[in-house]
Design an enzyme around this catalytic site. Structure first.
Site, short mmCIF file in Angstrom:
data_model
loop_
_atom_site.label_atom_id
_atom_site.label_comp_id
_atom_site.label_asym_id
_atom_site.label_seq_id
_atom_site.Cartn_x
_atom_site.Cartn_y
_atom_site.Cartn_z
CB SER A 1 -0.92 0.02 1.23
OG SER A 1 -1.78 -1.08 1.21
N1 SAH Z 1 -1.50 -4.75 3.99
C1 SAH Z 1 -0.63 -4.78 2.83
C2 SAH Z 1 -1.35 -4.53 1.53
C3 SAH Z 1 -2.21 -5.66 1.18
S1 SAH Z 1 -2.76 -5.80 -0.49
C4 SAH Z 1 0.56 -3.84 3.02
O1 SAH Z 1 0.91 -3.59 4.17
O2 SAH Z 1 1.15 -3.39 2.05
C5 SAH Z 1 -4.15 -6.85 -0.15
C6 SAH Z 1 -3.83 -8.27 0.25
O3 SAH Z 1 -5.07 -8.87 0.62
C7 SAH Z 1 -3.29 -9.13 -0.89
O4 SAH Z 1 -2.07 -9.72 -0.51
C8 SAH Z 1 -4.37 -10.19 -1.11
O5 SAH Z 1 -3.87 -11.48 -1.45
C9 SAH Z 1 -5.03 -10.22 0.28
N2 SAH Z 1 -6.41 -10.74 0.33
C10 SAH Z 1 -7.40 -10.62 -0.58
N3 SAH Z 1 -8.52 -11.25 -0.15
C11 SAH Z 1 -8.23 -11.77 1.08
C12 SAH Z 1 -8.95 -12.52 2.06
N4 SAH Z 1 -10.25 -12.88 1.89
N5 SAH Z 1 -8.33 -12.88 3.20
C13 SAH Z 1 -7.02 -12.55 3.42
N6 SAH Z 1 -6.29 -11.85 2.52
C14 SAH Z 1 -6.87 -11.46 1.38
#
Ligand code: SAH
Length: 205
Positions: free
Chosen positions: A52
């Protein structure tokens, strides 16, 4: 990064700014992007996912209003950057990632910083993680069409949930506060996240 992209845009909570200074973002981005690690944008981390944007990480962290004794749940670990920031601010972080290879990457990053108060779970975060509930704060870092009901159940009385809610492409950042079983929502503007895929999120198409 902290002075120009975060403090300059109105985030002044000193605990959040210190945590952002202490966690080196370049350790969380893949080598081709190391030189861009401190620019204010999301970056690819593999498997179609992203790290992010720093300002959004700071904003969502500030909105959680964390205290050092809190137990927090994150949905969407990605490379573990947001989880590492939270680990500096609260007592314990549970974070859930649905893609095994991405969770492995987060585990390596978190371990390399010596952070011991983070549990990484592989699974569908839209169901939450009842074993460590209730949580004082819940942060969803993927775009969701609605707040998954199990997460509202697992939020403690007085707790705050932060999430990007809306369409698959564009969402509104909302906070939900729970008191006396009631929930109040506030909006904090438009954001863009990758989709939350799961039982109470989007389907994988
Ligand atoms: N928090 C991260 C950004 C995450 S991007 C940071 O610090 O940069 C979003 C993430 O959510 C991705 O890795 C994706 O695989 C995950 N994701 C999507 N759907 C999900 C679910 N139902 N449960 C857990 N993770 C999920």
């Amino acid at each position: 990064m902290v002075e120009q992209q975060i403090r300059a845009r109105g985030i002044t909570n000193p605990r959040v700014l210190d945590a952002m200074r202490e966690i080196p973002r370049h350790l969380f981005v893949p080598p081709p992007y190391t030189l861009s690690a401190y620019t204010d944008s999301p970056l690819p981390i593999g498997n179609g996912q992203t790290i992010s944007q720093p300002y959004i990480v700071a904003l969502m962290t500030a909105l959680l209003e964390t205290r050092s004794e809190d137990r927090v749940l994150e949905i969407g670990t990605g490379c573990g950057y947001q989880a590492a920031i939270l680990a500096r601010l609260v007592c314990h972080v549970t974070t859930i990632e649905r893609i095994h290879a991405v969770a492995d990457l987060a585990w390596k990053n978190i371990a390399s910083l010596g952070l011991k108060n983070v549990s990484i779970i592989v699974g569908d975060g839209t169901e939450g993680y009842i074993q460590n509930a209730p949580y004082n704060g819940i942060i969803i870092t993927a775009a969701t069409p609605q707040i998954p009901p199990p997460l509202i159940d697992q939020l403690d009385e007085g707790g705050i949930l932060v999430a990007p809610v809306g369409g698959r492409d564009i969402q509104e950042l909302i906070t939900l506060k729970k008191h006396h079983g009631r929930t109040d929502q506030l909006s904090h503007g438009g954001v863009r996240f990758v989709p939350l895929i799961g039982e109470h999120g989007w389907t994988d198409t």
